[in-house]
Design a protein around this motif. Structure first.
Motif: not given
Length: 805
Positions: A300-301, A306-309, A329-331
């Motif tokens: 979650k940035t 929420e981003r799926k890597l 970007m940080g989390g």
């Protein structure tokens, strides 16, 4: 890249006017887009004191205040109606007088609010278009509650530090060094012939901790992370940034947030090195691990998404979780918050391709990723880290702990270049002294060895060949000092258009002369656009070239037809109540080759439309387009122009479409668009569209003009009114008459058509004029009698034509 001049002055002395500096920087290769003066849109706003305040008699939230602006000229008892909830007697706030200008083209006028006269406006800082950060009392809801010692009657721009000049540069992607104030300061110093003062941070190191005893950094992907530097800040005090920092950030296009975040942004702008701050207490094991993301890993940035890597992405992780998407970007899980007591600063250099692809996959392009994409200097990372820590000490935002972690597994190789002054002079066409070249290269950061080998600085990855070195010399030699010369060599010729290029320009000019406006549209479109023009599923036009990285589905393929592009313009004009419109474009369609390894065929098409206020009941637009095509062919010397009926194109109205042929080959078509197509694009029902292949027109053209003597003898005409079936095209009648008329028949022209009950069912009368002429004598009726008979016989045989009685 916005560079405030006051900030540039940290790196060199600037003693010229902003406009002069902008011109000089443009000439030396740093193109200036705009010179911006902060606060230009604020006029007539001064500091004032509320000396009286009472409730409005006809409102539950308005107040009637009396304002003292500090002098008789501005006013010592100005009555203003104010709705701010925090107003009180003794408050000092910004006051916009009558006639004042505020951001957003707002002009303050004298007026009445619910019957009470108001002679100005008391302002919040938002109404001045300035961030509240760095200004005491500006964060209150309502008016800006300025400090009690603020003098009265002072122009608010002076209080806010406005009036600063910022230059907006257009920086090319191959110059990552100029995406920083320091880099532009270096360029300004060389341009103005001044000394350059690089940033050289100095630290006090007042902290009690040692980073090497607390934290550690491991890089598991050295091919994607070239260098990672860290320092710890203890006893952190989160708060607003001072006015000078907030002012510089604002002028450079960034909004101040708090001192720690502002420091990282400040260093990013000043030195071009993105930074990040982690809350040390939220880093599991105090252990930074630079690794590839795991398949399906979630983070979650800072923007709350929420981003799926996937494993193609690089992350900054601790022992249990991913804490940041590297370079992007940080989390949220390690974000600096007001309660943060210790932070770990990150200053790292990542692989530019990896950052670009990661940002693209996550549709997350940030200030940091835009810089990493250009390729940063690994040698700058530790200096940027120290500069951030120096600012922490300067702002009293914490204490810098002892020690530094510098993990540097992958060093950048620097290209060596030969230094040949004679070659540089020959390449550019100048006679610069070798000493001048050495001086310029030295100021740029290059070193030259005794054996004349140039080593560029690591912050200039664009310097890889002698041509690059020559360019550096040329731009500081001043392009205006280079004497213009023609190219050398026996075969030198001045440039010019080819015949095809000139013919294309002539076609455009003719269309303009015929009343058309030229348009330019995109070459890519949506696959569904072909559905809108009723293209059959088996049509070759359906074989479209897909774009590998489209901006969206509506621009995902290269067009194979000009109709959607041009009809969209027709619909837009119709929707804006334009009563009649004529538009054309000469552009390309892209037809793929059967061999996928070959490039597609780029076919140049003249396309356009015409509609008028008469709409579907008017034949005027059809014949105006036909006349324009005839005009083009006449100019190009094409005498083989033929129009034939076309009824099998689903994009056009059946029976109201014609094929255009030249030299016996079909080169295009025009006609009234199908009603359904018109509805799909919101076009008028009577819109006439056309598509003509330019190359076929040019191939059939005859640029040479031959002189033909004016006739000595008069011609003789015969008009024939022929009754034929309605289905017989007039063009076929004209061509048949011409072919049967013999050598004395000079021309055949159509001039009238009539339909009526007296002619019989499904019949029409077509009137044509025959012109006969002989170069040897004046013709008599007997001379043409046989020709007319032969024409009538041929027309009767071919079309059942009879003379109208």
């Amino acid at each position: 890249m916005k560079a405030p001049i006051n900030w540039l002055k940290d790196f060199t002395d600037i003693d010229v006017e902003p406009k002069v500096l902008a011109d000089k920087m443009t000439i030396s290769g740093s193109k200036v887009e705009e010179v911006i003066v902060s606060g230009e849109d604020i006029q007539g706003v001064y500091t004032g004191k509320i000396i009286a305040c009472e409730d409005h008699p006809d409102s539950d939230h308005l107040h009637i205040v009396t304002v003292d602006l500090g002098n008789d000229e501005l006013g010592r008892s100005l009555q203003i109606v104010c709705g701010a909830p925090n107003v009180y007697v003794g408050m000092i706030c910004p006051v916009a007088t009558v006639g004042a200008h505020l951001p957003g083209d707002i002009v303050i006028k004298k007026g009445k609010l619910r019957g009470v006269e108001s002679n100005g406006m008391c302002c919040s800082i938002d109404e001045l278009g300035v961030p509240a950060e760095g200004h005491e009392g500006a964060d209150e809801y309502g008016l800006w509650n300025m400090p009690k010692d603020t003098p009265l009657g002072v122009d608010i721009k002076k209080v806010l530090g406005l009036g600063n000049v910022t230059i907006d540069f257009e920086i090319t992607s191959n110059r990552p060094d100029c995406f920083s104030i320091e880099g532009l300061g270096r360029e300004a110093a060389i341009t103005l012939g001044k000394a350059f003062r690089p940033c050289q941070p100095k630290l006090k190191i007042e902290g009690n901790l040692d980073i090497n005893d607390i934290a550690k950094v491991d890089i598991l992907a050295p091919d994607l992370c070239y260098r990672y530097c860290s320092r710890i800040i203890e006893d952190v005090k989160i708060g607003p940034s001072p006015a000078w920092m907030a002012e510089r950030l604002t002028d450079a296009g960034m909004r101040p947030i708090n001192n720690i975040v502002d420091i990282t942004n400040y260093v990013c702008l000043e030195l071009g090195q993105p930074m990040h701050a982690f809350d040390l207490d939220y880093l599991s094991g105090k252990h930074i691990i630079v690794r590839k993301a795991e398949e399906g890993e979630i983070i979650k940035t800072l923007d709350g998404v929420e981003r799926k890597l996937d494993p193609s992405m690089l992350v900054i992780a601790d022992e249990t979780k991913a804490c940041a998407i590297a370079g992007v970007m940080g989390g949220e899980n390690s974000e600096v918050i007001p309660e943060t007591k210790a932070i770990l600063f990150e200053s790292a250099v990542f692989n530019e391709v990896s950052v670009r692809k990661t940002a693209l996959k996550n549709t997350l392009r940030t200030e940091a990723s835009s810089r990493y994409e250009k390729g940063l200097d690994p040698e700058n990372a530790i200096r940027a880290l120290d500069r951030a820590c120096e600012l922490v000490e300067l702002l009293g935002a914490g204490k810098v702990s002892k020690g530094v972690i510098d993990n540097y597994p992958t060093k950048r190789e620097v290209k060596k270049i030969k230094f040949r002054p004679e070659r540089i002079n020959s390449f550019i066409g100048i006679k610069a002294e070798e000493s001048f070249m050495r001086d310029i290269l030295g100021q740029l950061g290059c070193t030259i060895s005794d054996d004349n080998i140039i080593t560029p600085p690591t912050y200039r990855p664009d310097l890889i060949s002698e041509a690059d070195i020559s360019e550096e010399i040329a731009r500081f030699y001043d392009y205006n000092n280079i004497e213009p010369t023609l190219l050398s060599g026996k075969d030198t010729t001045l440039g010019g258009r080819t015949y095809a290029q000139q013919a294309t320009e002539d076609i455009k000019n003719i269309m303009v002369n015929c009343g058309f406006y030229e348009a330019i549209t995109f070459s890519f479109e949506s696959p569904s656009d072909l559905d809108l023009i009723r293209t059959p599923d088996n049509s070759i036009l359906r074989n479209q070239i897909k774009i590998s990285n489209p901006l969206g589905d509506d621009s995902s393929v290269m067009r194979t037809s000009m109709l959607p592009s041009i009809l969209r313009i027709a619909g837009r004009n119709n929707n804006r109540s334009v009563p009649e419109a004529s538009v054309f474009e000469v552009a390309y369609i892209y037809l793929p080759d059967e061999d996928p390894s070959k490039l597609p065929e780029e076919r140049q098409i003249l396309s356009g439309f015409r509609y008028n206020a008469a709409g579907i009941d008017s034949k005027e637009a059809f014949f105006e387009v036909k006349g324009s095509i005839e005009e083009i062919c006449a100019h190009l010397g094409i005498k083989s122009l033929v129009f034939e009926a076309c009824s099998d194109d689903p994009s056009y109205h059946p029976g109201r479409c014609a094929l255009v042929s030249v030299a016996g080959k079909v080169c295009g078509k025009f006609g009234v668009i199908h009603p359904q197509v018109a509805d799909n694009f919101d076009c008028p029902k009577g819109t006439v569209a056309f598509e003509i292949e330019v190359a076929k027109l040019i191939a059939a053209s005859k640029p040479a003009r031959t002189y033909k003597q004016l006739p000595k003898f008069p011609g003789i005409t015969r008009d024939l009114a022929l009754v034929v079936d309605k289905s017989v095209p007039v063009g076929d009648i004209l061509r048949t008459a011409k072919s049967a008329g013999g050598n004395l028949l000079e021309s055949v022209e159509f001039f009238d058509v009539f339909e009526g009950a007296q002619l019989g069912e499904n019949k029409k009368s077509v009137a044509i004029s025959l012109l006969y002429r002989s170069p040897e004598k004046t013709l008599s009726d007997d001379d043409i009698k046989d020709s007319v008979s032969k024409i009538l016989s041929r027309l009767e045989s071919n079309f059942g034509a009879v003379l109208r009685q």
